[in-house]
Design a protein around this motif. Sequence first.
Motif, short mmCIF file in Angstrom:
data_model
loop_
_atom_site.label_atom_id
_atom_site.label_comp_id
_atom_site.label_asym_id
_atom_site.label_seq_id
_atom_site.Cartn_x
_atom_site.Cartn_y
_atom_site.Cartn_z
N SER A 174 0.83 -1.21 0.00
CA SER A 174 0.00 0.00 0.00
C SER A 174 0.87 1.25 0.00
O SER A 174 0.52 2.27 -0.60
N LYS A 186 -4.91 2.83 3.37
CA LYS A 186 -4.47 2.82 4.76
C LYS A 186 -3.13 2.09 4.84
O LYS A 186 -2.95 1.02 4.24
N THR A 194 -4.64 -3.76 4.85
CA THR A 194 -5.51 -3.67 3.68
C THR A 194 -6.51 -4.81 3.73
O THR A 194 -6.13 -5.97 3.72
N ASP A 214 -3.90 -2.90 -5.47
CA ASP A 214 -3.22 -3.33 -4.24
C ASP A 214 -4.22 -4.19 -3.49
O ASP A 214 -5.32 -3.74 -3.21
#
Length: 338
Positions: A174, A186, A194, A214
């Motif tokens: 991320s 986040k 995630t 992602d």
Amino acid sequence: MPKFTDTITIRVKAGHGGRGSVSFHREKFIPKGGPDGGDGGRGGNVYVQADSALYNLSHLFKDRTYKAGNGGPGSGNNKHGGAGADLVVRVPPGTQVLEEETGRMIADLTADASRCMVVEGGIGGRGNAFFKSPTNQTPRFSQPGTPGQEKRIVLSLKLIADIGLVGLPNAGKSTILSRITKARPKIADYPFTTLVPNLGVVRLGDGSAYRIADIPGIIEGAHRGLGLGLSFLRHIERVRAVLFVLDATLDDLDYNMELLRSELDSYGGGLTSKPYYIIVNKTDLIDKSALAEKIKKLHDARILTMSALTGENMERLPAILESLMETGRAEKKPHQTR
Ligand SMILES: Nc1nc2c(ncn2[C@@H]2O[C@H](COP(=O)(O)OP(=O)(O)OP(=O)(O)O)[C@@H](O)[C@H]2O)c(=O)[nH]1
Ligand SMILES: [Mg+2]
């Protein structure tokens, strides 16, 4: 309402056709006018349409029934009823539309604005004017409209992305996405930060743009449901290339690489035969010679060592993405048949 929904079943119902009218022409001084009942209008259709402003199906969570408008009834003076309003259910690109009962795929809406009709509205009934004939000058009947189709459909999203980030939890996937795109996923120093896929768009110098997905981290045994399982791999099924992300501070990078590959293999879908590159991230936390030792054991030429935190070596990433996209494109060309 869940934050991210990638599968949902909804009921769709088309409008029924309007009833035809029974009416006779009336005017001063014309005592016996002929039949002038108009036809009913058609019922509205229900469509499913891809809309790139959407990213998942959670907006459909509250209402599970989608109904188009009914056709209006016909009326005297040969007036036809109005058509029922069509209804458009919007979904993100990458949504497959299936008939629940049969499992048949109605459409795979990959392109923005592409659409399919899922149920068709009923036909408007004929008014009595239509039935006038030499043997029946004054028909006193009309047809009702036919009912609209109705069914349950399954909407199943497989995100459309060009490149998928795959790695163990906490590897920095991320963080990398947030460094190269405007996406703001986040990021935190614990595993499984995630929980749902994130998408970002990378814009390269030559004006081209690629979508990067992602997804949650994968752990050993994910194919047996451990961690967050593998179900979210559906969102990288359609990518052209995979970017593996490894944490340089872990021992046994080669083992971790093997683990990721074998989990992708158990999922299937040809994920391990796609073009790939390996990012060994967090190089700021490890000294150069230790890093060199670990890299050697990977026996792979397609490795970028970098730090998403300090930005070290990150300037090499755009060229890597570009070449991955090119290989992906070449390999996607259909093979010629003899
Ligand atoms: N020192 C250092 N820390 C990093 C680097 N890249 C990411 N981190 C940190 O590593 C932690 C995990 O980063 P994330 O980007 O959330 O990792 P992830 O792979 O997305 O993790 P999951 O979503 O849990 O699978 C965060 O605390 C980041 O700040 C790096 O290059 N160097
Ligand atoms: Mg993450």
